[in-house]
Design a protein around this motif. Structure first.
Motif, PDB file in Angstrom:
ATOM      1  N   LYS A  57       0.641   2.400 -10.274  1.00  0.00           N
ATOM      2  CA  LYS A  57       0.058   1.027 -10.563  1.00  0.00           C
ATOM      3  C   LYS A  57       0.133  -0.172  -9.750  1.00  0.00           C
ATOM      4  N   TYR A  58       1.307  -0.257  -9.314  1.00  0.00           N
ATOM      5  CA  TYR A  58       1.611  -1.626  -8.527  1.00  0.00           C
ATOM      6  C   TYR A  58       1.959  -0.948  -6.950  1.00  0.00           C
ATOM      7  N   ALA A  59       2.472   0.054  -6.696  1.00  0.00           N
ATOM      8  CA  ALA A  59       2.679   0.268  -5.367  1.00  0.00           C
ATOM      9  C   ALA A  59       1.579   1.208  -4.543  1.00  0.00           C
ATOM     10  N   GLY A  60       0.531   1.775  -5.365  1.00  0.00           N
ATOM     11  CA  GLY A  60      -0.434   2.478  -4.864  1.00  0.00           C
ATOM     12  C   GLY A  60      -0.196   3.798  -4.446  1.00  0.00           C
ATOM     13  N   SER A  61      -0.336   4.055  -2.996  1.00  0.00           N
ATOM     14  CA  SER A  61      -0.396   5.147  -2.605  1.00  0.00           C
ATOM     15  C   SER A  61       0.827   5.224  -1.740  1.00  0.00           C
ATOM     16  N   LYS A  62       1.774   4.233  -1.817  1.00  0.00           N
ATOM     17  CA  LYS A  62       3.000   3.921  -0.983  1.00  0.00           C
ATOM     18  C   LYS A  62       3.801   5.197  -0.979  1.00  0.00           C
ATOM     19  N   PHE A  63       4.070   5.702  -2.274  1.00  0.00           N
ATOM     20  CA  PHE A  63       5.135   6.765  -2.050  1.00  0.00           C
ATOM     21  C   PHE A  63       4.527   8.170  -1.414  1.00  0.00           C
TER      22      PHE A  63
ATOM     23  N   ALA B 156       8.691   9.041  -8.058  1.00  0.00           N
ATOM     24  CA  ALA B 156       7.642   8.887  -8.405  1.00  0.00           C
ATOM     25  C   ALA B 156       6.966  10.313  -8.685  1.00  0.00           C
ATOM     26  N   ALA B 157       7.495  11.629  -8.637  1.00  0.00           N
ATOM     27  CA  ALA B 157       6.996  12.920  -8.711  1.00  0.00           C
ATOM     28  C   ALA B 157       7.409  13.088 -10.068  1.00  0.00           C
TER      29      ALA B 157
ATOM     30  N   CYS C  72      -3.150  13.250  -4.620  1.00  0.00           N
ATOM     31  CA  CYS C  72      -3.695  11.781  -3.611  1.00  0.00           C
ATOM     32  C   CYS C  72      -5.069  11.640  -3.726  1.00  0.00           C
ATOM     33  N   ASP C  73      -5.835  12.638  -3.364  1.00  0.00           N
ATOM     34  CA  ASP C  73      -7.271  12.432  -3.334  1.00  0.00           C
ATOM     35  C   ASP C  73      -7.941  11.686  -4.663  1.00  0.00           C
ATOM     36  N   THR C  74      -7.133  12.372  -5.761  1.00  0.00           N
ATOM     37  CA  THR C  74      -7.717  12.281  -7.039  1.00  0.00           C
ATOM     38  C   THR C  74      -6.975  11.059  -7.789  1.00  0.00           C
ATOM     39  N   GLN C  75      -5.922  10.425  -6.994  1.00  0.00           N
ATOM     40  CA  GLN C  75      -5.132   9.312  -7.356  1.00  0.00           C
ATOM     41  C   GLN C  75      -4.447   9.504  -8.754  1.00  0.00           C
TER      42      GLN C  75
END
Lengths: 770, 190
Positions: free
Chosen positions: A699-705, A740-741, A691-694
């Motif tokens: 691309k569209y949902a960002g960190s939503k998942f 997403a995973a 997460c911290d490393t993105q």
């Protein structure tokens, strides 16, 4: 009470150990997910292999009938249970029997299952397992439950894991053993079963135990890891330990195991096995299956470096109670005979008894007791015979029965006075054949009968040789009678041809424009000294001429051997060139028109072809731990759905959350193989690494998942009320998180693959070469 | 009780007339004449009183079976059948009898093979569905007798349950007078 409709209902929880029951439930759910297309076929294939559910010849849905390839009529449509493996095609079921130990209840259940799910035959393998053929995958969960109810698991019978742990069938009664290795084999088998450190091998891993060094016993030196019982006096006290070997194996390229340590104290056996497993998992080849066995790793590293790495690993291992808690039990371990010891003292000798006694009976070190071999033709036993053997066991020995790597069954702790009655009992079920452990007692793998990799009919040849040799058994010279024949259907050595005096493996040759089944003749292997020597290939002979080849070789041995010269020495002395000459004219066959039978295999009238050769599942696909864990997250989510359907909202919410944690753990495993099962550690590592490393970022949902996961954690831990709507939402969010995973995993895999290609433009590099 | 996994065996009159291995070639030739119904032929000719020679398929196996030391054609229905119990029995028995007749007419056997219509074995290959008990027999008997009335067409017959508890539920069927499988098949088609 209503009649149970499934074996799951019938075998109530108290009849199946909870762990085994849960394991089978999970497998059944995975089958369901595969049918829904939610598990990739490769992952499912390895999943089922790890439960002993194996492929079988023609399971790609086609078969050559001798004139043309027929597409088999199977109703499953496009559903597969692995790459090129049709769901409805019959398969093989391998059942692990650690050290070959069986009791009467188990024998009865095995008999019943062979009737109901297979073809009425239980087959004893060259690794003390039992196999069924022609099993439908839909029957496998019931089959497993019924086995589990009598304490048998099929878990890790196939796949890239620790296979059945074998041991000398005479362990505990042997006259030459240092001590009984049975409890150690049992403990090792239990400890490594499902152990996290044995789940990420590039290939299978086979372990054997032997009580002594000089006899054949456990065939230790042909194993990935083998242990020979040793004892030494330390501070005036006798101490048990093992001479430990690693890196042996047959297969196309046989390797003799290397001595790892002359004396591993008993308390170090399991931690050392664990450390070896960790080094193999970490450094063993994963991409090139042909070089993925531990023997190649050790050959590359050298035994000294391998030893250093293992010892380094051992030093780092956190202590585990299981390493030693079995030892007090192991020291006390002793089989109890059913009957008191008594000698035959003359007594009755039924017809055929003396001949049978001469080859099938072994005097135990315990006075008044013997072990008797029931010779199974080609390792096969019918359901009726197996049930009868169970009754015979109850009558004479209770539960001291073992399968052997020579595909027979050994009854131990027979009171010598009972032998004539025992003989009459096995003779009554047509299992009183003499000549166990002689040239007549031919061992064979399944070959083209059922194996996808089989080239020639090993069982057909073994059957023919058995018939011919039995007929003249009484006339055979003693030196010949003591030889062993082993047959493999291909170079993969499941029939263990390398360690036989006379071995064969199936190959194909083109003769006069036709494909003709042949066997490569391998001479001079040695069973003694724990598979002390491997034979040498001396030439290919057409399959139908092999019986003549056996006759020639044995006649020559009888004629030209020097006094007491062993077969191995004889082969070495006269040399390959001379032997080739002995067999030379047998390599030729008449034309197809003159004698078409030479162009077909034993017991199969079809003209010989390689069209039916399939892709082996011997080792399964190499599936990473990340892929396995992702599949586990899918299954847990499936379970959450089931809870939801049943109105169990709290369980649905918790399981949905845990399926997300599992998917996060899968990703973490890519970077940290040793991540624990601890929720806090998984989440901390996931946050830090992904997460911290993105890296886990849409691309569209960002960190939503990722937010779904952390919010679910708060919700579950806060003890908030779980409404139906909230449970549904959690299940839906879990699905999105797992998707997403998968996407993240695929992205990382593509990047890694691109990096590898750039580094190795030929794409041929392997760890072994690196 | 809903019948499934029905097995039927009709016995060979003079087993010594034909070697067991002869059926390997015959079954392979049958496979060549069909189109993907059968997977394979399994050869257990090396076993005493074993499953003999089997022709394996998805829906049902056909074998020359030697279990119990009595050679016969065993029709082993594996996949579930639809319809009433009478319909399932009819379907299974007909398939068994048709295969018996086909073997009797097999040119390579030169008329040496004859099946006995007067002696048969009905079996349910599922210990969960049909434990080998008197209770199961009572549940099955009406359906079986109803069907056998049609199969034997007025000929007296007797039923005897296999009483060995460890074995699968099975019932011996014997008629009072000899009859041929062709006749039985005709009775079913009438």
């Amino acid at each position: 009470m209503s009649q149970p409709e499934t074996w799951k209902e019938k075998l109530a929880a108290d009849q199946v150990l909870p762990d085994l029951a849960r394991e089978i439930d999970i497998y059944e759910q995975q089958m369901e997910l595969r049918k829904q297309g939610k598990i990739d076929e490769k992952v499912f294939a390895e999943t089922r292999l790890r439960r002993g559910v194996y492929g079988q010849r023609y399971d790609n849905g086609q078969r050559h009938d001798g004139t043309r390839v027929q597409k088999l009529k199977l109703p499953s449509g496009g559903l597969t249970k692995g790459p090129e493996t049709v769901w409805d095609a019959p398969g093989m079921m391998r059942i692990k029997i650690p050290f070959g130990g069986l009791n009467p209840e188990q024998m009865e259940v095995l008999a019943d299952l062979s009737e109901e799910y297979s073809d009425g035959v239980s087959h004893v393998t060259t690794r003390q397992d039992i196999q069924y053929h022609y099993v439908h995958i839909e029957d496998t969960p019931s089959l497993m439950r019924r086995l589990a109810a009598v304490g048998i698991t099929t878990r890790e019978a196939c796949g890239n894991v620790v296979r059945n742990v074998t041991a000398c069938p005479l362990a505990g009664v042997c006259r030459d053993e240092v001590f009984d290795v049975t409890p150690y084999a049992k403990a090792c088998s239990r400890f490594l079963l499902g152990h996290p450190d044995t789940q990420d091998f590039g290939r299978k891993f086979k372990i054997a135990f032997s009580g002594c060094k000089d006899n054949a016993c456990g065939l230790v030196t042909m194993h990935d890891m083998g242990a020979i019982a040793r004892s030494k006096v330390v501070n005036g006290k006798e101490k048990r330990g093992f001479e430990l070997y690693v890196g042996g194996g047959l297969g196309p390229v046989p390797h003799k195991a290397k001595l790892f340590d002359e004396f591993v104290p008993e308390e170090e056996l399991l931690p050392m096995a664990q450390a070896v497993s960790r080094v193999f998992a970490r450094l063993g080849e994963k991409r090139n299956r042909a070089r993925a066995r531990i023997k190649f790793l050790i050959a590359n590293l050298g035994i000294e470096e391998f030893r250093r790495l293992v010892l380094e690993e051992r030093a780092k291992l956190p202590s585990d109670l299981r390493w030693t808690e079995y030892l007090s039990w192991a020291h006390e371990y002793k089989e109890a005979p059913l009957k008191p010891a008594a000698s035959r003292n003359g007594g009755e000798r039924p017809e055929g008894f003396d001949r049978w006694y001469a080859t099938n009976v072994y005097q135990q070190r315990q006075s008044g007791y013997v072990a008797a071999t029931v010779a199974l033709p080609l390792g096969d036993v019918t359901a009726d015979q197996f049930r009868a053997l169970a009754s015979i066991a109850r009558r004479f020995v209770k539960d001291t029965v073992r399968t052997t790597v020579e595909q027979n069954i050994l009854f131990r702790w027979l009171s010598e006075a009972d032998l004539p009655e025992f003989y009459k009992a096995v003779q009554a079920i047509d299992l009183g054949e003499p000549d166990a452990g002689t040239i007549v007692d031919v061992t064979a793998c399944p070959g083209t009968d059922t194996c996808k990799l089989g080239i020639a009919s090993s069982r057909g040849l073994a059957r023919e040789l058995h018939y011919r040799l039995s007929e003249k058994s009484l006339e055979l010279d003693a030196a010949v009678k003591n030889l062993r024949i082993k047959v493999s259907g291909c170079f993969n050595s499941c029939g263990q041809h390398h360690i036989a005096d006379i071995g064969f493996y199936g190959i194909n040759r083109n003769v006069n424009g036709y494909q003709v089944p042949h066997f490569q003749v391998v001479l001079g292997g040695k069973l003694k000294d724990n598979a002390g020597e491997y034979g040498v290939a001396v030439g290919a002979v057409p399959s139908k001429r092999i019986p003549e080849a056996v006759e020639r070789i044995t006649e020559r041995y009888v004629r030209d051997r020097e006094k007491d010269e062993s077969f191995q020495d004889f082969v070495r002395r006269i040399g390959k060139k001379e032997i080739k000459q002995v067999l030379d004219d047998l390599t030729k066959i008449p034309s197809h028109d003159a004698a078409p039978s030479y162009y077909a295999d034993w017991g199969d009238p079809r003209e010989f072809t390689l069209e039916d050769l399939g892709t082996g599942e011997c080792a399964g696909e190499v599936i990473t731990q990340a892929e396995f864990t992702l599949a586990a997250s899918e299954r847990e989510l499936f379970e959450a759905h089931l809870f939801l359907d049943d109105g169990e909202l709290v369980k649905a919410a918790r399981t949905a959350y845990w399926s997300m944690v599992r998917a996060a753990q899968a990703l973490v495993k890519i970077q940290n193989h040793d991540v624990s099962e601890d929720e806090a550690q998984i989440l901390a590592e996931f946050r830090c690494r992904f997460c911290d490393t993105q890296v886990f970022y849409d691309k569209y949902a960002g960190s939503k998942f990722a937010d779904y996961l952390f919010k679910a954690k708060d919700f579950v831990h806060n003890g908030s009320e779980v409404t139906r709507d909230r449970a549904i939402q959690l299940v839906q969010e879990a699905q999105l998180f797992i998707d997403a995973a998968h996407a993240c995993h695929n992205k990382l895999r593509s990047t890694a693959s691109a990096t590898r290609s750039a580094a190795s433009p030929s794409g041929m590099a392997s760890a072994g070469e690196g | 009780m809903e019948l499934q996994k029905i097995n039927v065996k009709f016995f060979v009159a003079e087993p010594d007339q034909v070697p067991l291995t002869a059926f390997i070639d015959i079954f392979h030739s049958w496979i060549q004449a069909t189109d993907g119904i059968y997977y394979d032929v399994a050869d257990y000719s090396h076993m005493h009183n074993g499953p003999g020679i089997l022709m394996i398929a998805h829906e049902a196996n056909i074998s020359i079976d030697e279990t119990g030391g009595q050679r016969g054609l065993l029709y082993n229905r594996k996949q579930p059948l639809d319809g009433s119990n009478q319909e399932k029995l009819r379907c299974t028995f007909r398939a068994a009898l048709e295969n018996c007749l086909r073997l009797e007419q097999e040119p390579s056997l030169q008329g040496k093979l004859k099946f006995r219509g007067d002696k048969g074995l009905f079996l349910i290959n599922d210990r969960l569905l049909a434990p080998n008990t008197e209770e199961t027999f009572l549940l099955v008997r009406d359906d079986l007798e109803g069907f056998l009335g049609q199969l034997y067409r007025g000929v007296d017959y007797s039923l005897a349950r296999n009483l060995e508890p460890t074995e699968r539920f099975s019932v011996w069927m014997n008629t009072a007078v000899p009859c041929e499988v062709a006749e039985l098949l005709k009775n079913l088609e009438a």
